[in-house]
Scaffold this motif. Structure first.
Motif, PDB file in Angstrom:
ATOM      1  N   ARG A 144      12.692   1.784  -5.686  1.00  0.00           N
ATOM      2  CA  ARG A 144      11.536   1.670  -4.793  1.00  0.00           C
ATOM      3  C   ARG A 144      10.956   3.067  -4.654  1.00  0.00           C
ATOM      4  O   ARG A 144      11.622   3.984  -4.177  1.00  0.00           O
ATOM      5  CB  ARG A 144      11.969   1.119  -3.433  1.00  0.00           C
ATOM      6  N   ILE A 145       9.717   3.241  -5.083  1.00  0.00           N
ATOM      7  CA  ILE A 145       9.119   4.575  -5.132  1.00  0.00           C
ATOM      8  C   ILE A 145       7.806   4.586  -4.360  1.00  0.00           C
ATOM      9  O   ILE A 145       7.165   3.541  -4.175  1.00  0.00           O
ATOM     10  CB  ILE A 145       8.879   5.031  -6.593  1.00  0.00           C
ATOM     11  N   PRO A 146       7.385   5.771  -3.901  1.00  0.00           N
ATOM     12  CA  PRO A 146       6.082   5.869  -3.222  1.00  0.00           C
ATOM     13  C   PRO A 146       4.953   5.477  -4.169  1.00  0.00           C
ATOM     14  O   PRO A 146       5.026   5.706  -5.382  1.00  0.00           O
ATOM     15  CB  PRO A 146       5.998   7.343  -2.829  1.00  0.00           C
ATOM     16  N   ARG A 147       3.899   4.893  -3.603  1.00  0.00           N
ATOM     17  CA  ARG A 147       2.785   4.475  -4.446  1.00  0.00           C
ATOM     18  C   ARG A 147       2.168   5.667  -5.178  1.00  0.00           C
ATOM     19  O   ARG A 147       1.713   5.539  -6.321  1.00  0.00           O
ATOM     20  CB  ARG A 147       1.717   3.760  -3.612  1.00  0.00           C
ATOM     21  N   ALA A 148       2.172   6.831  -4.540  1.00  0.00           N
ATOM     22  CA  ALA A 148       1.608   8.008  -5.213  1.00  0.00           C
ATOM     23  C   ALA A 148       2.377   8.328  -6.491  1.00  0.00           C
ATOM     24  O   ALA A 148       1.771   8.672  -7.524  1.00  0.00           O
ATOM     25  CB  ALA A 148       1.633   9.203  -4.265  1.00  0.00           C
ATOM     26  N   LEU A 149       3.715   8.190  -6.443  1.00  0.00           N
ATOM     27  CA  LEU A 149       4.512   8.436  -7.646  1.00  0.00           C
ATOM     28  C   LEU A 149       4.270   7.347  -8.689  1.00  0.00           C
ATOM     29  O   LEU A 149       4.219   7.616  -9.895  1.00  0.00           O
ATOM     30  CB  LEU A 149       5.997   8.509  -7.277  1.00  0.00           C
ATOM     31  N   TYR A 150       4.084   6.123  -8.208  1.00  0.00           N
ATOM     32  CA  TYR A 150       3.808   5.036  -9.147  1.00  0.00           C
ATOM     33  C   TYR A 150       2.494   5.279  -9.880  1.00  0.00           C
ATOM     34  O   TYR A 150       2.384   5.028 -11.088  1.00  0.00           O
ATOM     35  CB  TYR A 150       3.752   3.707  -8.395  1.00  0.00           C
ATOM     36  N   GLU A 151       1.486   5.779  -9.159  1.00  0.00           N
ATOM     37  CA  GLU A 151       0.201   6.068  -9.801  1.00  0.00           C
ATOM     38  C   GLU A 151       0.372   7.137 -10.876  1.00  0.00           C
ATOM     39  O   GLU A 151      -0.265   7.084 -11.938  1.00  0.00           O
ATOM     40  CB  GLU A 151      -0.830   6.518  -8.759  1.00  0.00           C
ATOM     41  N   LEU A 152       1.254   8.115 -10.610  1.00  0.00           N
ATOM     42  CA  LEU A 152       1.535   9.127 -11.636  1.00  0.00           C
ATOM     43  C   LEU A 152       2.266   8.502 -12.823  1.00  0.00           C
ATOM     44  O   LEU A 152       1.999   8.839 -13.979  1.00  0.00           O
ATOM     45  CB  LEU A 152       2.367  10.260 -11.043  1.00  0.00           C
ATOM     46  N   LEU A 153       3.188   7.587 -12.520  1.00  0.00           N
ATOM     47  CA  LEU A 153       3.942   6.931 -13.587  1.00  0.00           C
ATOM     48  C   LEU A 153       3.020   6.183 -14.540  1.00  0.00           C
ATOM     49  O   LEU A 153       3.215   6.186 -15.763  1.00  0.00           O
ATOM     50  CB  LEU A 153       4.967   5.973 -12.971  1.00  0.00           C
ATOM     51  N   LEU A 154       1.972   5.551 -13.978  1.00  0.00           N
ATOM     52  CA  LEU A 154       1.050   4.788 -14.810  1.00  0.00           C
ATOM     53  C   LEU A 154       0.300   5.676 -15.805  1.00  0.00           C
ATOM     54  O   LEU A 154      -0.182   5.191 -16.833  1.00  0.00           O
ATOM     55  CB  LEU A 154       0.045   4.033 -13.942  1.00  0.00           C
ATOM     56  N   LYS A 155       0.207   6.972 -15.514  1.00  0.00           N
ATOM     57  CA  LYS A 155      -0.456   7.881 -16.448  1.00  0.00           C
ATOM     58  C   LYS A 155       0.297   7.968 -17.770  1.00  0.00           C
ATOM     59  O   LYS A 155      -0.256   8.345 -18.801  1.00  0.00           O
ATOM     60  CB  LYS A 155      -0.606   9.266 -15.827  1.00  0.00           C
ATOM     61  N   PHE A 156       1.598   7.586 -17.741  1.00  0.00           N
ATOM     62  CA  PHE A 156       2.419   7.636 -18.956  1.00  0.00           C
ATOM     63  C   PHE A 156       2.309   6.355 -19.776  1.00  0.00           C
ATOM     64  O   PHE A 156       3.103   6.132 -20.686  1.00  0.00           O
ATOM     65  CB  PHE A 156       3.885   7.900 -18.589  1.00  0.00           C
ATOM     66  N   GLU A 157       1.322   5.512 -19.472  1.00  0.00           N
ATOM     67  CA  GLU A 157       1.073   4.364 -20.343  1.00  0.00           C
ATOM     68  C   GLU A 157       0.666   4.827 -21.736  1.00  0.00           C
ATOM     69  O   GLU A 157       0.858   4.119 -22.722  1.00  0.00           O
ATOM     70  CB  GLU A 157       0.005   3.458 -19.732  1.00  0.00           C
ATOM     71  N   PRO A 185       0.805  -1.239   0.000  1.00  0.00           N
ATOM     72  CA  PRO A 185       0.000   0.000   0.000  1.00  0.00           C
ATOM     73  C   PRO A 185       0.832   1.280   0.000  1.00  0.00           C
ATOM     74  O   PRO A 185       0.346   2.332  -0.432  1.00  0.00           O
ATOM     75  CB  PRO A 185      -0.833  -0.120   1.286  1.00  0.00           C
ATOM     76  N   GLN A 186       2.064   1.226   0.509  1.00  0.00           N
ATOM     77  CA  GLN A 186       2.862   2.445   0.606  1.00  0.00           C
ATOM     78  C   GLN A 186       3.870   2.622  -0.547  1.00  0.00           C
ATOM     79  O   GLN A 186       4.102   3.736  -1.008  1.00  0.00           O
ATOM     80  CB  GLN A 186       3.653   2.473   1.927  1.00  0.00           C
ATOM     81  N   THR A 187       4.485   1.516  -0.998  1.00  0.00           N
ATOM     82  CA  THR A 187       5.560   1.623  -1.982  1.00  0.00           C
ATOM     83  C   THR A 187       5.407   0.577  -3.078  1.00  0.00           C
ATOM     84  O   THR A 187       4.713  -0.434  -2.919  1.00  0.00           O
ATOM     85  CB  THR A 187       6.947   1.440  -1.327  1.00  0.00           C
ATOM     86  N   VAL A 188       6.106   0.826  -4.182  1.00  0.00           N
ATOM     87  CA  VAL A 188       6.171  -0.125  -5.299  1.00  0.00           C
ATOM     88  C   VAL A 188       7.630  -0.188  -5.753  1.00  0.00           C
ATOM     89  O   VAL A 188       8.278   0.850  -5.919  1.00  0.00           O
ATOM     90  CB  VAL A 188       5.274   0.311  -6.477  1.00  0.00           C
ATOM     91  N   THR A 189       8.141  -1.403  -5.921  1.00  0.00           N
ATOM     92  CA  THR A 189       9.488  -1.577  -6.461  1.00  0.00           C
ATOM     93  C   THR A 189       9.377  -1.897  -7.938  1.00  0.00           C
ATOM     94  O   THR A 189       8.742  -2.887  -8.318  1.00  0.00           O
ATOM     95  CB  THR A 189      10.245  -2.709  -5.744  1.00  0.00           C
ATOM     96  N   ILE A 190       9.960  -1.045  -8.766  1.00  0.00           N
ATOM     97  CA  ILE A 190       9.923  -1.238 -10.214  1.00  0.00           C
ATOM     98  C   ILE A 190      11.332  -1.543 -10.708  1.00  0.00           C
ATOM     99  O   ILE A 190      12.319  -1.186 -10.065  1.00  0.00           O
ATOM    100  CB  ILE A 190       9.353   0.008 -10.931  1.00  0.00           C
TER     101      ILE A 190
END
Length: 406
Positions: free
Chosen positions: A47-60, A32-37
């Protein structure tokens, strides 16, 4: 993250450029807090915060930095960092070739030292190539390099504390020491990116071999299927003229080669098309008549039993520089009967063949392929494979050492 106005970070051009997620980005871990990509192509991990990961997914789908970050400087900087690391690409930009050349195996062959990707005075440099996609019959051989290394730990490489020279081993068949004073280094396994084109992988293999053999080291490849020898042959023939001896594998033929793909069936044609290759000799199964056709010669197993090394001498001049490949399917399978007309070899026959090659020719490179731990009988075959590997290395280096001392 708090909103902060853009300062000097980012130019109008960079803010409006559209970015997209790298196709090799994968998730390794998520909570829930982090995602390792990580990047499959380069091995880079973040390893980045989940909030940043959600932003990253916008670049799909391609998006500009300004449209995602707005006026938030901290978000913009974080996204720029992801781009710097390769997780984001400019729209239309091709992904760079993988930065990672090799991966570290859990153990080294014979527990020998690790070898850096640089020229050195090491006599033998080992490179594993876990690739079996050019031969359906070899499916599972990608696990061969790891399986051979595991088995090899029963025959450890050691160095004398006082002299600094390797102890070598004792060959019970020859009743003499082998590889005494011969240094060995293991470079690990070539990185194989799933789904990549074979040409990309072979270019990576060539780059690695070019680095590690620059000081005169002899390359030793662990496969994998028989096609993995092509980059080594291509490299070695560019330095000095070369002949190729392949032991085992399917009966060869001069097939029309694919422009960008090498398979065991087209390997002879691709190799003989290289300007520095003088001859290709297949030893083992085969139905071709005697003689040499288009540079390709076949010595069947029954013929070798009848004529011995004289059969090879009719194909190659004494002292010729050769690349030797050994496919383990040349070995009689455990439980199978052998005989004068068998297309496969007993261990003693392969041992004699490798020794004979080393006595008559100068071995410039060696590969052992077809080591498949998924096949029945691997437990009985594994140690035999390691003994044959040592025999091949001794054939390459002990003869050279004797020539240097004479």
């Amino acid at each position: 993250m708090t909103d902060e106005p853009f300062g000097e970070a980012g130019t109008p051009g960079s803010l409006s450029e559209k970015l997209v997620i790298s196709p090799s980005m994968q998730i390794e871990q998520s909570d829930p807090q982090t995602v390792t990509i990580y990047l499959r192509s380069a091995g880079t991990r973040l390893r980045i915060p989940r909030a940043l990961y959600e932003l990253l997914l916008k670049f799909e789908i391609p998006q500009s930095l300004a449209s995602i970050a707005g006026s938030n400087l901290r978000v913009a900087s974080a996204i720029e960092r992801l781009r710097d690391k390769g997780f984001l690409l400019g729209e239309g930009d091709a992904e760079q070739s993988p930065h990672r050349l090799v991966t570290d195996p859990p153990v080294r062959l014979f527990d020998c030292p690790a070898h850096k990707l640089a020229p050195s005075a090491t006599d033998l440099v080992v490179v594993g190539i876990p690739y079996d996609l050019s031969d359906r019959a070899a499916a599972g051989a990608r696990q061969g390099p790891s399986a051979l290394r595991e088995t090899s730990l029963q025959l450890l490489y050691g160095i004398d504390r006082r002299t600094g020279q390797p102890h070598g081993w004792f060959d019970a068949d020859l009743a003499r020491p082998i590889l005494r004073g011969v240094t060995i280094g293991d470079c690990g396994d070539v990185f194989v990116d799933p789904g990549e084109r074979q040409a990309q992988l072979f270019a990576r293999i060539a780059a690695i071999l070019g680095k590690v053999t620059g000081g005169g080291s002899l390359p030793v490849l662990l496969g994998g299927d028989a096609a993995i020898g092509f980059p080594a042959i291509e490299l070695l023939q560019a330095r000095l003229p070369l002949a190729v001896i392949r032991i085992g594998g399917a009966a060869p033929h001069i097939a029309a080669p694919h422009a960008s793909f090498v398979s065991p069936s087209t390997l002879p044609a691709r190799v003989l098309a290289l300007p520095g290759v003088r001859r290709y000799v297949h030893v083992g199964a085969g139905e071709r008549p005697g003689g040499i056709q288009s540079g390709l010669a076949t010595v069947t197993a029954p013929r070798f039993r009848r004529e011995g090394m004289a059969a090879l001498e009719q194909c190659l001049d004494d002292g010729m520089r050769v690349y030797v490949g050994l496919d383990l399917d040349a070995l009689v399978a455990p439980g199978d009967a052998d005989g004068p007309e068998s297309a496969h070899f007993a261990y003693a026959e392969l041992h004699a063949l490798l020794c004979g090659i080393g006595e008559r020719y100068t071995i410039a490179g060696f590969d052992l392929v077809g080591a498949n731990p998924l096949r029945p009988g691997w437990g009985a075959t594994a140690m035999t494979a390691v003994h044959l590997l040592l025999t091949g290395l001794s054939a390459a280096k002990d003869r050279r050492g004797a020539e240097a001392r004479s």
